[in-house]
Every structure is written in C-alpha cells, then in structure tokens.
Design an enzyme around this catalytic site. Structure first.
Site, PDB file in Angstrom:
ATOM      1  CE1 TYR A 155      -4.047   2.266   0.856  1.00 13.94           C
ATOM      2  CE2 TYR A 155      -2.016   3.102   2.445  1.00 13.94           C
ATOM      3  CZ  TYR A 155      -4.065   3.008   1.671  1.00 13.94           C
ATOM      4  OH  TYR A 155      -4.230   4.618   2.074  1.00 13.94           O
ATOM      5  CB  THR A 190     -12.549   5.634   5.674  1.00 13.05           C
ATOM      6  OG1 THR A 190     -11.451   5.001   5.731  1.00 13.05           O
ATOM      7  CG2 THR A 190     -12.111   7.454   5.285  1.00 13.05           C
ATOM      8  CB  THR A 193     -10.840   2.116   9.768  1.00 10.87           C
ATOM      9  OG1 THR A 193     -10.783   2.796   9.683  1.00 10.87           O
ATOM     10  CG2 THR A 193      -9.510   1.495  11.306  1.00 10.87           C
TER      11      THR A 193
END
Length: 253
Positions: A155, A190, A193
């Site tokens: 990520y 959001t 999570t």
C-alpha cells in the site's frame, strides 16, 4: 456562487469514504459531478441525494482495474459533458498484513487499484484537458508514501508511486494549463480502517495516538476541504506538490 461553480468533476471511489465526501462537497460548491464506483445501489442513492439538494450528479459503474471499463467511463462522460475540469482519483484498497504474509494476489490488487488505475485515468482524461487548455488533477496518496508504517508495505509503496508520478506528470503538462497535485491523508475514519482496529479499543487508541498533535482521527470532510481548494481557481499557482493532511502525525509513535 460556489467555489466550483459550473465545473465538471470526475470523482473515483465516490460511493464511500473520502471519495463520497469530496463528491458531495464538490456539488455543494457548485460542481457537476460524475461519481465513479462499483456499488450501483449506493451510487443511485447518492445521485438522488444530490438531485434533491438541487445539484447535478451522474453515477457510472466502473471497475478501475479494467482498462476497457475506463474507456466506457470516458465515453459516458463525453456523452454528457463537453469537457472535464477536475479529476479526483481516490479509489483504493488496503491490505494490512505482516510483510512475509503479503502475497502475489495482495500485490496485484494493490498495484492495479492504487496505482495503475490512477495512471490509466490520467492518460484517459488528460487529452481532453489539453484540448480545453485547463484542468486540475488531484490524486489521493497517503502519508504511508513518506512515513514508514507497519503492515502496509505494498500500500505504502504504491502510494509513493502515485506521489512520484503526479509530480512528473505535473511537470510535463503545466504549460498546457493542467495542474496535478497529491493529497496525503493521515489516519482517516473511513471504511478502510482494518477490522482488527475497529473491533479493538486499544488498537483504536493506538491509531489515534499516532496523531500526536491534534489527538484525533481525521474525517472524510477533512480531505474534502483541501480537495475543493485544489479543484478551484484559488489554487491556480499550485501544481506538482503534496499536501499532507494528517493532523500532525508523529513518526516516533
């Protein structure tokens, strides 16, 4: 008049989290918004909400991992509008695992959603902006692009790639009237999570503690406000930059 009056905006990831908040705030500021996502029922509900508020919204279902679907998205936008002023790329996924447990499928998912889709969207919509002689592209990266973060390896790497290519694309197209900038959010409340944090009060507090200056998680609107600025003419002298919106994260935590 709103700060984005009569601008046409394409917002990816628009059916949840940051993308949804940005789409709704763009409409509030006078923009006509194309909402891009995969959840048709949520997309239809958002369009109805926008219409009820007196705004204009169009939902287009699109899997951004599929190049052909992005071209169909572009055709749908072209059928409705003669140009696009703002491209806001925020669709993303998170795989949260120790490094040695992250596998090829995880890597492909992150690469295709969090980086390649951004590249394809820019390549698809920039030609029209060049023709119009103007445009603002806003890519959502993450503080993971610049801060080390456990369990978010692929990520963070792809978010760093987004920040890098945004600056390079900004340099190529600046003299053609196109601005490209990145927003780097910190911990935002959001749906992305991880569940183990949502279900563990100690883990939740640990995430909050990383925001050592303000001491709270951000909300999607905290990202929508700078997204309005970057989409508006107020930021006409801003390009090729990263705007960090993290509440004052401290790396030592």
């Amino acid at each position: 008049m709103g700060r984005l009056e009569n601008k046409i905006a394409v917002v990816t990831g628009a059916t949840s989290g940051i993308g949804e908040a940005v789409a709704l705030m763009y409409v509030k500021e006078g923009a006509k918004v194309v909402l891009v996502g995969r959840n048709e029922s949520k997309g239809a509900a958002l369009v109805s909400k926008i219409s009820e508020s007196g705004g204009e919204g169009l939902f287009v279902k699109c899997d951004l991992r599929n190049y052909d679907e992005i071209q169909k998205l572009k055709a749908a936008v072209d059928a409705k509008y003669d140009h696009v002023d703002i491209l806001f790329n925020s669709a993303g996924v998170l795989v949260h695992k120790p490094f040695l447990e992250q596998n090829k499928e995880d890597f492909d998912l992150i690469l295709e959603t969090n980086y390649r889709a951004y590249v394809w969207m820019m390549q698809t919509f920039i030609p029209g902006m060049v023709e119009a002689g103007k445009g603002s592209i806003i890519n959502v990266a993450s503080i993971s692009a610049i801060w080390p973060e456990l369990n978010s390896y692929f990520y963070g790497a792809m978010k760093a790639a987004v920040a890098n290519i945004s600056r390079n694309v900004a340099k190529e197209f600046a003299r053609k009237g196109i601005r490209v900038n990145c927003i780097l959010p910190g911990p935002i409340n959001t749906g992305m999570t991880p569940d183990f944090i949502k279900n563990d009060k100690e883990a939740q507090q640990g995430m909050i503690d990383t925001v050592c200056m303000l001491g709270r998680l951000g909300e999607p609107d905290d990202i929508a406000y700078p997204a309005v600025y970057l989409g508006s003419d107020e930021s006409s002298f801003v390009t090729g930059t990263n705007i960090t919106v993290d509440g004052g994260v401290c790396i030592s935590n």
